[in-house]
Design a protein around this motif. Structure first.
Motif, PDB file in Angstrom:
ATOM      1  N   UNK A 224       0.965  -1.289  -0.184  1.00 53.93           N
ATOM      2  CA  UNK A 224       0.028  -0.151  -0.070  1.00 53.93           C
ATOM      3  C   UNK A 224       0.846   1.344  -0.081  1.00 53.93           C
ATOM      4  N   UNK A 255      -8.008  -5.070  -5.309  1.00 49.53           N
ATOM      5  CA  UNK A 255      -9.347  -4.565  -5.604  1.00 49.53           C
ATOM      6  C   UNK A 255      -9.536  -3.588  -4.471  1.00 49.53           C
ATOM      7  N   UNK A 256      -9.075  -3.400  -3.276  1.00 54.35           N
ATOM      8  CA  UNK A 256      -9.506  -2.747  -2.481  1.00 54.35           C
ATOM      9  C   UNK A 256      -8.601  -1.635  -2.425  1.00 54.35           C
ATOM     10  N   UNK A 257      -7.445  -1.501  -3.104  1.00 58.04           N
ATOM     11  CA  UNK A 257      -6.919  -0.306  -3.111  1.00 58.04           C
ATOM     12  C   UNK A 257      -7.299   0.509  -4.347  1.00 58.04           C
ATOM     13  N   UNK A 259     -10.717   0.582  -5.586  1.00 60.98           N
ATOM     14  CA  UNK A 259     -11.838   1.053  -4.709  1.00 60.98           C
ATOM     15  C   UNK A 259     -11.434   2.359  -4.099  1.00 60.98           C
ATOM     16  N   UNK A 260     -10.207   2.248  -3.282  1.00 56.47           N
ATOM     17  CA  UNK A 260     -10.269   3.371  -2.351  1.00 56.47           C
ATOM     18  C   UNK A 260      -9.469   4.357  -3.103  1.00 56.47           C
ATOM     19  N   UNK A 263     -11.852   6.881  -5.011  1.00 56.49           N
ATOM     20  CA  UNK A 263     -12.580   7.829  -4.312  1.00 56.49           C
ATOM     21  C   UNK A 263     -11.883   8.885  -3.757  1.00 56.49           C
ATOM     22  N   UNK A 264     -10.333   8.634  -3.684  1.00 53.97           N
ATOM     23  CA  UNK A 264      -9.621   9.425  -2.774  1.00 53.97           C
ATOM     24  C   UNK A 264      -8.220   9.903  -3.525  1.00 53.97           C
TER      25      UNK A 264
ATOM     26  N   UNK C 169     -12.021  -0.838  15.341  1.00 53.52           N
ATOM     27  CA  UNK C 169     -11.277  -1.720  15.127  1.00 53.52           C
ATOM     28  C   UNK C 169      -9.759  -1.673  15.651  1.00 53.52           C
ATOM     29  N   UNK C 198     -14.800   0.052  11.554  1.00 50.18           N
ATOM     30  CA  UNK C 198     -13.718   1.012  10.916  1.00 50.18           C
ATOM     31  C   UNK C 198     -13.317   2.005  11.854  1.00 50.18           C
ATOM     32  N   UNK C 219      -6.747   4.305   5.141  1.00 49.60           N
ATOM     33  CA  UNK C 219      -8.236   3.826   4.531  1.00 49.60           C
ATOM     34  C   UNK C 219      -8.184   2.319   4.080  1.00 49.60           C
ATOM     35  N   UNK C 220      -7.336   2.167   2.975  1.00 44.52           N
ATOM     36  CA  UNK C 220      -7.165   0.941   2.530  1.00 44.52           C
ATOM     37  C   UNK C 220      -6.455  -0.177   3.367  1.00 44.52           C
ATOM     38  N   UNK C 222      -6.929  -0.296   6.583  1.00 40.67           N
ATOM     39  CA  UNK C 222      -7.520  -0.563   7.716  1.00 40.67           C
ATOM     40  C   UNK C 222      -7.926  -2.155   7.668  1.00 40.67           C
ATOM     41  N   UNK C 223      -8.225  -2.615   6.529  1.00 41.88           N
ATOM     42  CA  UNK C 223      -8.559  -4.251   6.300  1.00 41.88           C
ATOM     43  C   UNK C 223      -7.421  -4.960   7.041  1.00 41.88           C
ATOM     44  N   UNK C 251     -17.392  -2.378   7.976  1.00 40.59           N
ATOM     45  CA  UNK C 251     -16.943  -1.244   6.892  1.00 40.59           C
ATOM     46  C   UNK C 251     -15.451  -1.716   6.993  1.00 40.59           C
ATOM     47  N   UNK C 252     -15.127  -3.016   7.012  1.00 41.08           N
ATOM     48  CA  UNK C 252     -13.522  -3.396   6.936  1.00 41.08           C
ATOM     49  C   UNK C 252     -13.498  -4.001   5.769  1.00 41.08           C
ATOM     50  N   UNK C 296     -17.548  -1.409   2.682  1.00 45.49           N
ATOM     51  CA  UNK C 296     -17.026  -1.245   1.248  1.00 45.49           C
ATOM     52  C   UNK C 296     -16.738  -2.446   0.603  1.00 45.49           C
ATOM     53  N   UNK C 298     -14.897  -3.653  -2.285  1.00 41.44           N
ATOM     54  CA  UNK C 298     -13.529  -3.934  -2.968  1.00 41.44           C
ATOM     55  C   UNK C 298     -13.876  -4.759  -4.143  1.00 41.44           C
ATOM     56  N   UNK C 328     -19.603   7.849   1.211  1.00 35.01           N
ATOM     57  CA  UNK C 328     -19.541   7.203  -0.337  1.00 35.01           C
ATOM     58  C   UNK C 328     -19.136   6.288  -0.479  1.00 35.01           C
ATOM     59  N   UNK C 329     -19.919   5.155  -0.736  1.00 28.79           N
ATOM     60  CA  UNK C 329     -19.379   3.744  -1.024  1.00 28.79           C
ATOM     61  C   UNK C 329     -19.827   3.149  -2.550  1.00 28.79           C
TER      62      UNK C 329
END
Lengths: 353, 143, 360
Positions: A224, A255-257, A259-260, A263-264, C169, C198, C219-220, C222-223, C251-252, C296, C298, C328-329
């Protein structure tokens, strides 16, 4: 222990060589640091010790008859590993010397270990190639060591560790990447290490199974960070090898990165493409410890998502207890061409062997 | 069935083991409190030489923090990944129904029986010269 | 984000829907004054204390709030009327579960934290639960001191409408440690789910390698903290000590879960003696005791792969619909659910799994 499958060349991308004794580095240390080693020794971030369930985290049968520690006896390693499985090459990743609080001492030890590796390992056994141990918490000292060994054919990568003081994308580590780029050396990030805080983002767990089984968290952190900090925009030819982190977490992280980032992305305008594209381009993964899903189809899908035939490289992790055997490591039968690539071709190309 | 003499009783004292080759297979022969047991020397997981592993006991717990340790020396931990097998049954701890290591019947017979058996044919003495005043560990290999 | 005018196809009269992650927000510290003892009101107004540290949702970040969710006189999620219209009414939800992420756990003075938790819960009763029967809520507790958290669960656990105890979390210690047993014991006694959500600011870095530079990374990343909690709860024996304990991971994300199941199952086969109380595969504990909110998501690029990934959970029971309002998801309501779900699984995700888990 015969394999019934077609015999393919094997390159082992994760072998651990160990020091025969605490004095083994004396010939490679200056008087000043020899004295320091005797008087103080290495000091690290105390408080993150998780006993490994077996001494040296070693296979029970990896103790050499010579009485030395597992991984410390080249002749025994040759017999039990290199000859027994007929390896084409093996990559040495010594798990010592890169970390500690006194960074000048760490630099001296790293230098000594690299000299010792040439003298005692790669010179006598040409099938072995070494990783450059560096004092990774100091970018400049680390770069000096890379400059010293970067053109030496005994070495094929720079070695970092998964748990560092700060995420590896941060600028304090960029000198390392600059130097590695100069010699086109891949950077290996290996399982382990003790960062500046607890070993999880939720504090210190209680058991070794959480330490060992939770290690993918540290690898995810590093991927990350390296991607989001724009390291690959700054160093576009840089290659990372994630060693002993497993790999089933890698596709979900893409996928998670993505998606994140969708948005950001305004926060990181330096990134020019999807995080997953950087991941696909700049990361290789060693196979061990191979995840063992309950169904083969899950594993097949995982290999596909990972682009395993280009990016996965076989490793045993010898002499450690979670060793993967070359003929039985994968819970599925690989197509012959994929098998050849994972067992040797990918590593041969990446490490230019 | 072929019976194989694999050791004298004295050769494997309680708590010890001997690894033998029979009909091309490697086996571990264990003495647990005077009883002999034999299991295949290949872990069903990744093919490690299982029988070179550490002997341990059966660790159980009903509630976190409680450690009930029994049957010391009767559990074999695989030499690589530490999978636990019950030497007496060949069963793995974590999946006794499906993950097991092949177990072979072992008998202790005195030299006279072995010697007479050898004359009849079903016994294979391997490298042993059998003498009537010894006792022997004999493994029955199924066809 | 513009206002959503078309409703998604999965809103149908024959398909019940439960939204398992809606954020109601304490508008300001002053909102809680009517519910705080006099001393703490004076302390709050004279000490410079501005409320718990709330860095999880930077005000201007697009993830923090959909644009039209801000009421005229407060932050998004602070007004019942607007929240009701945009969540319960829009989605035609049977129930919505409120997760008030007011992290009193970040307040080092544990007595103040406990007072703030009680005040927040009383405020939730008066302003959310009592006026809106479709809402359910989560208890805010000062979990840095599990005994005081358990007291709050004793005080409010049976009040109709509370279905969950909310924990951030990010914690100072992983939740599987016995330190937290009083919370789990009280939650089980009052038939409440433990919701791990989260965020939080435990005072330690959010990763094994320190602090991230950017919010995107945190944010990413936190998983991974969720992964640490899952591994801890299972291996440290929380479910062996409390066989009735139910834990929702909120939310994780969840696409990382199969990789954790496979890895920890493999570890356990070799390291069983480390934690001998674990008698089944760790993944079996996970399937039995854990549920995940959907957002989210993912999502991988190929929707078919996403369905295969959901299949790898080896359970149809683990996912529960959520919107994560007002965060926003998804870009359009249709995207709130994976495409191409079989009807039976869609029903389970939309309502049945949550109904059973929260016993609604």
């Amino acid at each position: 222990m015969k394999s019934t499958r077609e015999k393919v060349p094997v390159i082992d991308t994760d072998i651990h060589n160990n020091l025969p004794s605490s004095e083994s580095l004396h010939p490679y240390l200056s008087e000043r640091w020899r004295k320091h080693q005797e008087m103080i020794g290495g000091r690290g971030h105390a408080g993150s010790a998780y006993p490994r369930g077996m001494p040296h985290a070693a296979r029970h049968d990896a103790w050499p008859p010579s009485g030395l520690a597992p991984g410390a006896d080249l002749a025994f390693m040759q017999e039990q590993l290199l000859d027994a499985w007929d390896f084409e090459y093996g990559i040495l990743n010594p798990l010592m010397g890169g970390s500690g609080l006194n960074l000048e001492y760490v630099a001296a030890i790293a230098r000594a270990i690299n000299d010792w590796q040439v003298e005692e390992w790669t010179a006598p056994e040409p099938r072995l190639k070494a990783s450059i141990v560096v004092p990774y918490e100091d970018g400049e000292l680390a770069a000096e060591e890379i400059d010293r060994r970067g053109e030496d054919p005994n070495f094929v990568q720079v070695l970092l560790i998964a748990r560092t003081d700060e995420p590896l994308g941060r600028r304090k580590y960029w000198k390392i990447y600059e130097a590695a780029t100069r010699y086109d050396l891949p950077i290996g990030i290996h399982f382990g290490g003790v960062g500046a805080g607890p070993i999880t983002g939720a504090g210190s767990p209680s058991y070794y199974i959480e330490d060992h089984g939770g290690m993918p968290q540290a690898f995810q952190t590093q991927v990350i960070s390296l991607v989001c900090e724009g390291v690959f925009e700054r160093f576009p030819t840089l290659k990372f090898v994630l060693i002993e982190g497993g790999f089933a977490w890698f596709p979900p992280l893409m996928w998670r990165l993505d998606q994140s980032w969708n948005k950001l992305k305004e926060e990181v305008p330096d990134l020019k493409k999807l995080p997953s594209e950087y991941m696909k381009e700049h990361f290789w993964l060693s196979s061990q410890p191979v995840e063992e899903p309950p169904k083969r189809e899950y594993f097949d899908l995982l290999l596909e998502q990972l682009n395993a035939q280009e990016r996965l490289m076989f490793a045993t992790d010898y002499p450690h207890w979670d060793f993967d055997a070359p003929d039985r490591a994968f819970p599925t039968s690989l197509a012959p061409d994929v098998r050849r690539r994972i067992m040797a071709d990918n590593a041969r190309e990446l490490y230019k062997l | 069935m072929a019976k194989h003499v694999v050791a004298t009783v004295d050769e494997i004292p309680p708590g010890e083991r001997k690894i033998v080759e029979l009909e091309g297979r490697s086996l571990g022969v264990f003495n647990i409190d005077g009883e002999f047991y034999a299991v295949r020397n290949i872990c069903p997981h990744q093919g490690a030489p299982l029988c070179e592993g550490r002997l341990t006991g059966l660790l159980e717990s009903n509630v976190p923090g409680e450690y009930k340790y029994t049957r010391k020396g009767e559990i074999l931990r695989c030499v690589w990944h530490g999978w636990e097998f019950d030497i007496k049954t060949g069963q793995s701890w974590w999946n006794p129904a499906q993950r097991r290591v092949r177990k072979y019947p072992v008998e202790v017979e005195d030299g006279a029986t072995v010697a007479s058996g050898l004359q009849k044919g079903p016994y294979t003495a391997e490298t042993y010269s059998v003498s009537v005043d010894q006792r022997y560990v004999v493994i029955d290999m199924p066809e | 984000m513009e206002t959503w005018d078309t409703k998604p196809s999965f809103i149908r009269s024959d398909l019940p829907l439960i939204d398992c992650d809606i954020h109601n927000r304490v508008p300001s510290l002053g909102t809680l004054y009517p519910y705080l003892p006099d001393f703490w009101v004076e302390y709050c107004s004279t000490s410079g204390f501005g409320g718990p540290e709330m860095g999880d949702y930077p005000g201007g970040a697009p993830t923090s709030a959909l644009l039209d969710t801000k009421p005229s006189d407060g932050p998004p999620g602070s007004d019942l009327e607007l929240l009701r219209e945009q969540t319960l009414d829009f989605w035609e939800a049977d129930y919505g579960i409120l997760n008030c992420a007011y992290w009193v756990q970040t307040v080092h003075n544990e007595y103040l934290a406990a007072a703030l938790a009680s005040a927040t819960n009383d405020w939730q009763v008066e302003h959310w639960l009592d006026p809106e029967p479709r809402l359910r809520a989560s208890l805010v507790v000062s979990s840095q001191n599990p005994l005081s958290a358990a007291q709050e669960i004793e005080r409010m656990g049976d009040y109709p409408g509370f279905v969950q105890v909310l924990l951030p979390v990010r914690s100072l210690m992983p939740y599987g440690k016995r330190h937290y047993d009083p919370i789990f014991e009280a939650a089980v006694r009052h038939n409440l789910v433990i919701g791990i959500h989260y965020g939080g600011a435990a005072g330690i870095p959010p990763s094994p390698s320190g602090w991230f530079s950017t919010y995107l990374e945190e944010y990413a990343g936190m998983g991974q903290v969720f992964q640490a909690q899952v591994i801890s709860l299972v291996t440290e024996g929380a479910f062996d000590r409390f066989p009735d304990l139910r834990v929702a991971l909120i939310e994780g994300g969840f696409t990382w879960l199969p990789s954790v199941m496979w890895r920890i199952d493999k570890e356990w086969r070799g390291l069983r003696h480390n934690t001998p109380w674990i008698k089944r595969l760790p993944s079996e504990y996970m399937r039995e005791h854990l549920r995940f909110t959907l957002q989210p998501m993912d999502t991988p690029p190929d929707p078919k792969q996403f369905l295969r990934m959901i299949g790898q959970l080896d359970s149809d029971d683990m996912l529960m619909f959520s919107t994560d309002y007002p965060h926003w998801q998804f870009d359009s309501p249709e995207e709130a659910l994976p495409m191409g779900l079989p009807e039976s699984l869609m029903k389970k995700i939309l309502a049945e799994n949550a109904r059973e888990f929260y016993q609604l």
